[in-house]
Design an enzyme around this catalytic site. Structure first.
Site, PDB file in Angstrom:
ATOM      1  N   CYS A  51      29.624 -35.478 -25.953  1.00  0.00           N
ATOM      2  CA  CYS A  51      29.803 -34.829 -24.655  1.00  0.00           C
ATOM      3  C   CYS A  51      29.196 -33.428 -24.632  1.00  0.00           C
ATOM      4  O   CYS A  51      28.755 -32.890 -25.632  1.00  0.00           O
ATOM      5  CB  CYS A  51      31.280 -34.769 -24.313  1.00  0.00           C
ATOM      6  SG  CYS A  51      32.204 -33.630 -25.365  1.00  0.00           S
ATOM      7  N   ALA A  54      30.782 -30.906 -26.923  1.00  0.00           N
ATOM      8  CA  ALA A  54      30.322 -31.073 -28.308  1.00  0.00           C
ATOM      9  C   ALA A  54      28.994 -30.350 -28.519  1.00  0.00           C
ATOM     10  O   ALA A  54      28.775 -29.724 -29.553  1.00  0.00           O
ATOM     11  CB  ALA A  54      30.178 -32.557 -28.646  1.00  0.00           C
ATOM     12  N   ARG A  85      31.379 -31.472 -37.782  1.00  0.00           N
ATOM     13  CA  ARG A  85      29.971 -31.157 -38.007  1.00  0.00           C
ATOM     14  C   ARG A  85      29.938 -30.160 -39.158  1.00  0.00           C
ATOM     15  O   ARG A  85      30.771 -29.258 -39.234  1.00  0.00           O
ATOM     16  CB  ARG A  85      29.338 -30.545 -36.764  1.00  0.00           C
ATOM     17  CG  ARG A  85      27.841 -30.250 -36.960  1.00  0.00           C
ATOM     18  CD  ARG A  85      27.231 -30.189 -35.611  1.00  0.00           C
ATOM     19  NE  ARG A  85      25.844 -29.822 -35.528  1.00  0.00           N
ATOM     20  CZ  ARG A  85      25.394 -28.576 -35.486  1.00  0.00           C
ATOM     21  NH1 ARG A  85      26.217 -27.565 -35.604  1.00  0.00           N
ATOM     22  NH2 ARG A  85      24.120 -28.348 -35.310  1.00  0.00           N
ATOM     23  N   HIS A 183      23.975 -27.870 -25.017  1.00  0.00           N
ATOM     24  CA  HIS A 183      22.969 -27.003 -25.662  1.00  0.00           C
ATOM     25  C   HIS A 183      22.459 -25.998 -24.638  1.00  0.00           C
ATOM     26  O   HIS A 183      22.365 -24.797 -24.902  1.00  0.00           O
ATOM     27  CB  HIS A 183      21.748 -27.803 -26.143  1.00  0.00           C
ATOM     28  CG  HIS A 183      22.050 -28.899 -27.112  1.00  0.00           C
ATOM     29  ND1 HIS A 183      21.280 -30.019 -27.193  1.00  0.00           N
ATOM     30  CD2 HIS A 183      23.022 -29.030 -28.043  1.00  0.00           C
ATOM     31  CE1 HIS A 183      21.756 -30.812 -28.144  1.00  0.00           C
ATOM     32  NE2 HIS A 183      22.814 -30.226 -28.668  1.00  0.00           N
TER      33      HIS A 183
HETATM   34 FE1  CFM Z   1      18.975 -30.737 -33.018  1.00  0.00          FE
HETATM   35 FE2  CFM Z   1      19.446 -33.014 -33.847  1.00  0.00          FE
HETATM   36 FE3  CFM Z   1      21.167 -31.680 -32.244  1.00  0.00          FE
HETATM   37 FE4  CFM Z   1      20.729 -30.866 -34.799  1.00  0.00          FE
HETATM   38 FE5  CFM Z   1      22.986 -32.301 -35.561  1.00  0.00          FE
HETATM   39 FE6  CFM Z   1      21.666 -34.400 -34.604  1.00  0.00          FE
HETATM   40 FE7  CFM Z   1      23.378 -33.144 -33.003  1.00  0.00          FE
HETATM   41 MO1  CFM Z   1      24.209 -34.530 -35.002  1.00  0.00          MO
HETATM   42  S1  CFM Z   1      18.728 -31.475 -35.050  1.00  0.00           S
HETATM   43  S2  CFM Z   1      20.917 -29.781 -32.976  1.00  0.00           S
HETATM   44  S3  CFM Z   1      22.107 -30.501 -36.457  1.00  0.00           S
HETATM   45  S4  CFM Z   1      19.277 -32.521 -31.822  1.00  0.00           S
HETATM   46  S5  CFM Z   1      22.584 -34.120 -36.474  1.00  0.00           S
HETATM   47  S6  CFM Z   1      19.486 -35.022 -34.536  1.00  0.00           S
HETATM   48  S7  CFM Z   1      22.999 -35.153 -33.178  1.00  0.00           S
HETATM   49  S8  CFM Z   1      24.705 -32.388 -34.397  1.00  0.00           S
HETATM   50  S9  CFM Z   1      23.057 -32.093 -31.146  1.00  0.00           S
HETATM   51  C1  HCA Z   2      28.102 -34.308 -32.207  1.00  0.00           C
HETATM   52  C2  HCA Z   2      28.032 -33.957 -33.674  1.00  0.00           C
HETATM   53  C3  HCA Z   2      27.301 -34.956 -34.520  1.00  0.00           C
HETATM   54  C4  HCA Z   2      28.067 -36.255 -34.679  1.00  0.00           C
HETATM   55  C5  HCA Z   2      27.616 -37.067 -35.844  1.00  0.00           C
HETATM   56  C6  HCA Z   2      27.784 -38.544 -35.843  1.00  0.00           C
HETATM   57  C7  HCA Z   2      27.074 -34.292 -35.907  1.00  0.00           C
HETATM   58  O1  HCA Z   2      27.142 -34.857 -31.654  1.00  0.00           O
HETATM   59  O2  HCA Z   2      29.102 -34.001 -31.599  1.00  0.00           O
HETATM   60  O3  HCA Z   2      27.969 -39.189 -34.798  1.00  0.00           O
HETATM   61  O4  HCA Z   2      27.704 -39.094 -36.938  1.00  0.00           O
HETATM   62  O5  HCA Z   2      25.948 -34.219 -36.336  1.00  0.00           O
HETATM   63  O6  HCA Z   2      28.050 -33.881 -36.517  1.00  0.00           O
HETATM   64  O7  HCA Z   2      26.044 -35.235 -33.948  1.00  0.00           O
END
Ligand code: CFM
Ligand code: HCA
Length: 528
Positions: A51, A54, A85, A183
């Site tokens: 969401c 998150a 995370r 983001h």
């Molecule tokens: Fe960028 Fe990602 Fe993301 Fe990320 Fe992550 Fe991710 Fe995420 Mo999980 S590089 S910031 S550190 S888009 S692993 S592939 S999904 S938390 S929002």
């Molecule tokens: C998020 C965090 C997450 C979840 C990881 C997963 C992460 O999107 O809220 O589903 O295994 O990297 O911790 O992406």
């Protein structure tokens, strides 16, 4: 050859078929291919997405260690985002580190009915009494927006009363269609209230910020190690092991590196407009990516001595890892992989897999936008829909006092033809003809693609990892790295190769027979 997309789509009814078809393609470099992304998931489909809260609180704000972030909402949201995370942060010197705490207002029914701002105010008072941080952030969860709590007013009041920085984010979970909205909201808040307010002076002209690096598994530390060895000064990191006090002074650096384009491109663009800081797309995942990124940086600064030092460090580091990488590659060469992660990683890891001789046959993002697939050039063609219009877009103007351009226009134009300055060419262009790209992959599709393409390994997250492994395919989490890492840079590449060999060649695969291989799953009696 078969079209795996067509086979996967077969099972859908007409409406779902029409929707999901637009999120899939088979790569054909001869065509200008379009993929639909960043739109609502179909209700009832088991999507892997998270969401808006998150994305804002968990992803972008979460790793900043020297501030307190309060989750205003029922306890579940705060509890779930408490350390799930891997926001790794070192306690160093006098810099406070609040990373291990979970702050939440724990809203109850009376707060939902009568309003939660009093409780939020009380939470701030308690935090000030116990910890006296210089910055407090407030992240809203769904009910806060539904009942209309004025969190902005509470933040303004706290600033007055305590003389701190207090920023409230209206990042209710339901905003937008995924983490991606969060983001954007976090980027806006940092831009409006933090960046440009600090007075730290970088010590060298080779001063940089690393944007979109969250230090999962220590990735950011490995990058900093390499960059410092060459002679760069890392002014701030957005936001892995990050410090709000450094982020405040990030406008003084001469170059922004963008690692994760998806989560932070807004800040990169706005800092260029407001402060004149150029940004360079980098990828420190994989040996080739790391080497190229370091060379691009040296080209940007244009100092022969720096370029020489860069080559020296590259040679040293490669020499240190090459035997190990060759040994892993000998074992993994020719294997195939599927990648499905939130955003950038599905692209970045293809290079590291390539270093190990592994070919990507399927890749997709949970919440990437079309530009993350097709490249930034298509941004003008993306039409804003109701969901994206719902998220605040801010515009910034040149700050006459703080604006500083490192390059002359002439130098910029020349370099822009050679290195990815303010450019990102997206994932599809790096994929081979005949491979598959699928956006917002769901559980059914993951299983179906696995059946058809039979990848040797499937990189994904916690939600589907175990279903994939129980079906006999190695699955490694590319979010949390299954608590291993770092995977970035030179040393990280060897850790990744080691983990893959361990996973792929574990004897466990030959010792278990999944129950459905020798008996039907729907046998047995109910209520015995
Ligand atoms: Fe960028 Fe990602 Fe993301 Fe990320 Fe992550 Fe991710 Fe995420 Mo999980 S590089 S910031 S550190 S888009 S692993 S592939 S999904 S938390 S929002
Ligand atoms: C998020 C965090 C997450 C979840 C990881 C997963 C992460 O999107 O809220 O589903 O295994 O990297 O911790 O992406």
């Amino acid at each position: 050859s078969i079209d795996a997309n067509a086979v996967v789509l077969e099972r859908y009814n007409a409406k779902v078929f029409k929707n999901r078809k637009e999120h899939m393609l088979k790569v054909n470099p001869a065509e200008d291919q379009i993929i639909i992304a960043n739109t609502r998931a179909i209700p009832g489909i088991m999507t892997n997405r998270g969401c808006c809260y998150a994305g804002c609180k968990g992803v972008v704000l979460g790793p900043i260690k020297d501030m307190v972030t309060i989750t205003h909402g029922p306890v579940g949201c705060g509890f779930y985002s408490w350390g799930t995370r891997r926001n790794k942060a070192k306690a160093e010197g006098d810099t406070p580190n609040y990373i291990q705490y979970c702050f939440t207002t724990d809203m109850q029914e009376p707060d939902i009915v009568f309003g939660g701002t009093k409780k939020l105010k009380k939470a701030i008072d308690e935090i000030m009494e116990l910890m006296h941080p210089k910055t407090i952030m407030i992240a809203a969860t769904c009910p806060v927006g539904l009942i209309g709590d004025d969190i902005q007013a509470v933040a303004a009041e706290a600033e007055q009363e305590y003389g701190i920085r207090c920023v409230a984010y209206s990042c209710e979970g339901y905003k937008g269609v995924s983490q991606s909205a969060g983001h954007h909201i976090a980027n806006n808040g940092l831009m409006k209230r933090v960046i440009g307010t600090g007075d730290y002076e970088p010590a060298t002209k080779y001063s940089i910020n690393i944007l979109g690096e969250y230090n999962i598994g220590g990735d950011g530390w490995e990058q900093e190690r390499i960059l410092k060895k060459i002679g760069y000064e890392v002014v701030s990191v957005f936001t892995g092991d990050g410090e709000v006090e450094r982020i405040a002074s990030s406008h003084k650096a001469n170059l922004n590196l963008v690692q994760c384009h998806r989560s932070i491109n807004y800040i990169a663009e706005m800092m260029k407009t407001k402060y004149g800081v150029d940004w360079l797309k980098v990828n420190f995942i994989g040996l080739e990516g790391t080497v190229q990124s370091l060379r691009d940086m040296a080209a940007y600064f244009g100092d022969p001595e720096l370029a020489q030092r860069t080559e020296q460090v590259i040679a040293e580091e490669l020499a240190e890892v090459q035997d190990q990488m060759a040994a892993y590659k000998a074992r993994l060469n020719g294997k195939t992989a599927a990648l499905f992660v939130g955003g950038s990683r599905s692209h970045h890891y293809q290079g590291l897999l390539q270093d190990l001789g592994i070919k990507t046959v399927l890749a997709g993002y949970e919440f990437g936008h079309r530009d993350d697939y097709e490249g930034r050039e298509i941004i003008p063609n993306i039409k804003d829909d109701a969901d994206s219009k719902n998220i605040e877009h801010i515009t910034v103007e040149k700050d006459e006092k703080k604006y500083h351009a490192y390059l002359t226009q002439e130098q910029y134009d020349k370099l822009a033809a050679e290195i990815p300055l303010e450019k990102y060419h997206g994932m599809i262009r790096d994929m081979d003809e005949g491979t598959y790209v699928v956006d917002d992959l769901n559980m059914y599709e993951a299983e179906k693609f696995m059946e058809i393409l039979k990848p040797d390994m499937f990189f994904s997250g916690i939600k589907d990892k175990y279903a994939l492994q129980k079906a006999g395919t190695l699955s490694r989490q590319l979010h949390s790295y299954d608590y291993s890492g770092p995977y970035a840079g030179f040393k990280g590449a060897t850790q990744f190769g080691y983990d893959l060999c361990m996973g792929y060649f574990t004897p466990a695969w030959h010792m278990v027979t999944p129950p459905w291989k020798n008996r039907a799953t729907l046998q047995g009696t109910v209520g015995e």
